[in-house]
Write an enzyme that holds these catalytic residues in place. Structure first.
Site: not given
Ligand code: SAM
Length: 263
Positions: A19, A42, A64, A95-97, A178
């Site tokens: 994150p 990203d 992105k 980012g994240g998973d 989002m």
């Protein structure tokens, strides 16, 4: 039908960068980053994570964020394939998973079609990281028996089609990714489907970073709170009765006490 032959020179790793906080990288993610020849990343990947790559590694910003990117997904796919076929270890950092709202499936399909060996390294998705930072359970006996990760971003900036009745009725936890542009419409849909307007909700901006901001409210007012707070960083919204169980203040003051005793 002839299958594409595996390209044994280069390879690709689709890696979850977590994150934001670099300490939330997995050991495997760190190892892949440290062995990267090419890093495609990203916008949401923290610069401190990019610094972990070797000096020789080529860093390519594919720009992105929030489902938008400066390069088309097809162009990103072509870049990963081309660098791997040229013999590089390509690390595609997300980012994240990578498998949660990360379009990793499309990249894996392009790599498979080109015969490039590819692996996926999971990362901590923002819903888990944000909940952890607030010491808030995502599921809890008597409060929530399910967790639903939904996107607020549909085609042409419209609210995507979800089963709003099922979401409103499940008495679970809803994590809205989002939701920047559509949060008001998403919460309206949930309310119209019968979700109790007093259901707790919280928006978390820049989760796990020093700039993290939390805006607590209810499903009825969270969109207005987010709009009034002029949120500009990536923001996740959690909705559900578990939101009332967060204990970040108690945890933070206990941690401060431990630190001051140790000093
Ligand atoms: C394209 S999705 C990628 C999700 C990512 N693959 C994951 O597993 O967390 C981007 C959305 O994730 C959320 N997000 C990503 N990083 C965040 C952060 N540090 N704090 C809050 N929300 C974040 C925001 O809702 C943002 O619009």
């Amino acid at each position: 039908m002839s299958m594409p032959q595996p390209n044994v020179t280069g390879r690709a790793s689709l890696v979850g960068a977590g994150p934001g906080d670099p300490e939330l990288l997995t050991v495997k993610a760190l190892r892949r980053i440290e062995s990267a020849d090419v890093l495609l990343y990203d916008k949401l990947v923290d610069p401190r994570i990019l610094d972990l790559a070797p000096a020789h590694a080529r860093r390519i910003d594919v720009g992105k964020r929030c489902g938008r990117h400066t390069l088309s997904q097809a162009a990103i796919n072509r870049l990963i394939v081309a660098h791997a076929q040229a013999g590089a270890h390509v690390v595609r950092l997300k980012g994240g998973d990578p498998m949660v709202f990360g379009r990793a499936g499309e990249e894996l399909a392009a790599l498979a079609a080109a015969g490039v060996v590819a692996e996926v390294v999971p990362g901590i998705t923002v819903a888990c990281a944000a909940a952890a930072s607030m010491a808030m359970p995502l599921t809890q006996r008597g409060y929530s028996r399910s967790l639903h990760l939904i996107t607020g971003h549909g085609a042409d900036d419209r609210v995507p089609t979800h089963d709003w009745n099922a979401l409103a009725a499940c008495d679970g936890t809803i994590a809205i990714y989002m939701g920047g542009r559509t949060l008001g419409q998403v919460t309206q849909r949930l309310l119209a489907a019968g979700l109790d307007p007093s259901t707790p909700a919280i928006a978390i901006e820049n989760a796990t970073l020093a700039t993290e901001r939390r805006l607590p409210g209810t499903v009825a007012d969270i969109a207005a709170l987010v709009a009034a707070a002029a949120v500009s960083g990536p923001t996740l919204v959690l909705v559900g009765r578990v939101v009332a169980l967060r204990r970040q203040d108690a945890v933070e003051s206990a941690m401060n006490e431990v630190r001051s005793r140790a000093a």
